[in-house]
Design an enzyme around this catalytic site. Structure first.
Site, PDB file in Angstrom:
ATOM      1  N   LYS A  17      13.984 -32.633 -32.885  1.00  0.00           N
ATOM      2  CA  LYS A  17      13.979 -31.195 -32.583  1.00  0.00           C
ATOM      3  C   LYS A  17      12.714 -30.496 -33.059  1.00  0.00           C
ATOM      4  O   LYS A  17      12.282 -29.514 -32.469  1.00  0.00           O
ATOM      5  CB  LYS A  17      15.233 -30.546 -33.152  1.00  0.00           C
ATOM      6  CG  LYS A  17      16.485 -30.988 -32.381  1.00  0.00           C
ATOM      7  CD  LYS A  17      17.629 -30.021 -32.538  1.00  0.00           C
ATOM      8  CE  LYS A  17      18.718 -30.284 -31.507  1.00  0.00           C
ATOM      9  NZ  LYS A  17      19.528 -31.484 -31.826  1.00  0.00           N
ATOM     10  N   SER A  69      17.192 -40.647 -32.021  1.00  0.00           N
ATOM     11  CA  SER A  69      16.798 -39.237 -32.053  1.00  0.00           C
ATOM     12  C   SER A  69      16.906 -38.574 -33.418  1.00  0.00           C
ATOM     13  O   SER A  69      16.247 -37.567 -33.661  1.00  0.00           O
ATOM     14  CB  SER A  69      17.628 -38.450 -31.034  1.00  0.00           C
ATOM     15  OG  SER A  69      19.008 -38.670 -31.232  1.00  0.00           O
ATOM     16  N   GLU A 128      19.444 -20.184 -30.743  1.00  0.00           N
ATOM     17  CA  GLU A 128      20.846 -20.511 -30.890  1.00  0.00           C
ATOM     18  C   GLU A 128      20.936 -21.820 -31.668  1.00  0.00           C
ATOM     19  O   GLU A 128      19.999 -22.609 -31.677  1.00  0.00           O
ATOM     20  CB  GLU A 128      21.472 -20.720 -29.506  1.00  0.00           C
ATOM     21  CG  GLU A 128      21.194 -22.098 -28.869  1.00  0.00           C
ATOM     22  CD  GLU A 128      19.732 -22.364 -28.510  1.00  0.00           C
ATOM     23  OE1 GLU A 128      18.958 -21.395 -28.418  1.00  0.00           O
ATOM     24  OE2 GLU A 128      19.366 -23.549 -28.335  1.00  0.00           O
TER      25      GLU A 128
HETATM   26  C1  PLP Z   1      20.488 -32.054 -30.949  1.00  0.00           C
HETATM   27  C2  PLP Z   1      20.461 -33.525 -31.008  1.00  0.00           C
HETATM   28  C3  PLP Z   1      20.669 -34.329 -29.865  1.00  0.00           C
HETATM   29  C4  PLP Z   1      21.046 -33.774 -28.524  1.00  0.00           C
HETATM   30  O1  PLP Z   1      20.161 -32.887 -27.950  1.00  0.00           O
HETATM   31  P1  PLP Z   1      19.234 -33.275 -26.709  1.00  0.00           P
HETATM   32  O2  PLP Z   1      18.624 -32.001 -26.317  1.00  0.00           O
HETATM   33  O3  PLP Z   1      20.100 -33.876 -25.652  1.00  0.00           O
HETATM   34  O4  PLP Z   1      18.248 -34.272 -27.227  1.00  0.00           O
HETATM   35  C5  PLP Z   1      20.554 -35.699 -29.979  1.00  0.00           C
HETATM   36  N1  PLP Z   1      20.280 -36.278 -31.172  1.00  0.00           N
HETATM   37  C6  PLP Z   1      20.090 -35.560 -32.299  1.00  0.00           C
HETATM   38  C7  PLP Z   1      19.802 -36.268 -33.574  1.00  0.00           C
HETATM   39  C8  PLP Z   1      20.180 -34.161 -32.262  1.00  0.00           C
HETATM   40  O5  PLP Z   1      19.997 -33.458 -33.387  1.00  0.00           O
END
Ligand code: PLP
Length: 394
Positions: free
Chosen positions: A83, A371, A105
């Site tokens: 993020k 992610s 948000e």
């Molecule tokens: C917020 C988040 C996601 C999902 O959001 P996307 O916009 O689909 O990437 C996925 N993995 C993590 C670790 C997150 O914090």
């Protein structure tokens, strides 16, 4: 047509939001191609956020599966997930636009923390809208945002979760558009946000492509990523889209019981309009938005970015499912075979790979976008220890 991916996307907003969206689009055209902007962003990503992130081979898992699994390590970034790629980019752009404040948000608080972090670093103020239920559930992230100097505004409307927080943040932006940039958290929403956020997350696949070419000397056969709103996945796909690389996005199937709530609008939703975009959407026959559910808060969103709906419609990417239990089992697998504690969101991507291992050719190269890191999810995992015995053993 502007801002469309096939029949998906667009700009379904009240008249009063058209001017700030246009201003944003013009700023993108002015600043994003500017080498000075790109150099400043690159410096922030390298020396503040920790890019480039490694591409880590999972040796034990790979030898067991018969194909190579490599993780793109967005979990190693500052604040713990991908993020920060987006919030640093948008905060820098807001500054160039002469804005002094970010509004955002947040659901679980991850995007709120990343926004508050970028705002503090670049000398902007931040106002974060968060459903009152989420404020209660995610106290630690609320405290983090406040420590970083952000104002957290609980939203008492509707289900008091992410969907309502977005509505409230959009309202705030309408009133304060002169001084404020809306730092949207995923590759969804009205044009130009899906394009803007993809642009900042595309660094994931840009780096990965170079890493495959220079270190491994071949392209991956398959790239897999979890899909919430769709930002880490579109970022992981972006530079592989024109190449001969299979792409799989994984949606959250919820508990997996028939008729249960889920967060899988591509697999289980229909065309509809929410938060300024036309895309696939979880809804009743009468068009009421259905509440979504996933064990991972980051995937808990009833719609999806328009480019994913499009890539699905033309068959360029495939969208699979993993349920809560499969994700938690994949969590234990990664902890115990590779020593990595992942966030529950990317566990859905790993779970899909484990469930489809027989369809993947031996010797293949598979990249999973990891992610985020798992610290935030420990409480949930500890309440689901019964899945541990069923974890895949390498
Ligand atoms: C917020 C988040 C996601 C999902 O959001 P996307 O916009 O689909 O990437 C996925 N993995 C993590 C670790 C997150 O914090």
């Amino acid at each position: 047509m502007k801002g469309y991916f096939g029949e998906f996307g667009g700009q379904y907003v009240p008249e009063v939001l058209v001017p700030p969206l246009l201003e944003l689009e013009e700023a993108m055209a002015t600043y994003l191609p500017d080498p000075a902007f790109q150099a400043e962003l690159k410096d922030l990503l390298a020396n503040y956020a920790g890019r480039p992130t490694p591409l880590t081979l999972c040796p034990r898992l790979s030898s067991d599966l018969g194909f190579n699994v490599r993780l793109k390590r967005e979990d190693l970034l500052f604040t713990g997930s991908h993020k920060i790629n987006n919030t640093l980019g948008q905060a820098l752009l807001a500054k160039k636009m002469g804005k002094t404040e970010l509004v955002a948000e947040t659901g679980a608080g991850q995007h709120g923390v990343a926004t508050a972090t970028a705002a503090a670093r670049l000398g902007l103020t931040a106002t974060i809208f968060m459903g009152a239920v989420d404020v209660e559930r995610q106290k630690v992230n609320v405290e983090r945002m406040r420590l970083l100097g952000a104002k957290v505004e609980p939203v008492a409307d509707g289900t008091q979760t992410l969907k309502d927080a977005i509505n409230e943040a959009l309202r705030y932006w309408i009133t304060n558009q002169k001084t404020t940039h809306y730092c949207f958290g995923t590759a969804a929403g009205p044009h130009p946000f899906p394009t803007l956020v993809k642009g900042f997350q595309a660094v994931i696949s840009q780096e990965a492509l170079t890493q495959y070419q220079t270190i491994i000397d071949r392209l991956p056969d398959l790239v897999v990523a979890a899909v919430g709103g769709g930002s880490n996945s579109i970022g992981a796909f972006a530079h592989f889209l024109p190449l001969n690389v299979a792409l799989v996005g994984v949606e959250a199937a919820g508990t997996g019981e028939p008729g249960c709530y889920n967060s899988a609008p591509i697999n289980l939703g229909r065309l509809g309009i929410l938060h300024g975009q036309r895309s696939l959407l979880l809804q009743t026959d009468k068009g009421q938005v259905l509440p979504s559910h996933s064990i991972s808060a980051g995937l808990d969103y009833p719609s999806v970015g328009p480019e994913h709906a499009y890539l699905n419609s033309i068959g360029r990417a495939r969208y699979g499912l993993a349920n809560d239990g499969e994700a938690v089992r994949a969590f234990f697998t990664l902890c115990q075979t590779e020593g990595i504690i992942p966030a529950l969101e990317p566990c859905h991507a790993l779970a899909w790979v484990l469930a489809h291992k027989n369809e993947i050719d031996p010797g293949s190269e598979v990249m999973i976008c990891l992610s985020g890191r798992g610290d935030k999810d420990l409480e949930i995992v500890l309440a689901n220890l019964h899945f541990q015995d069923e974890a895949h053993k390498a």
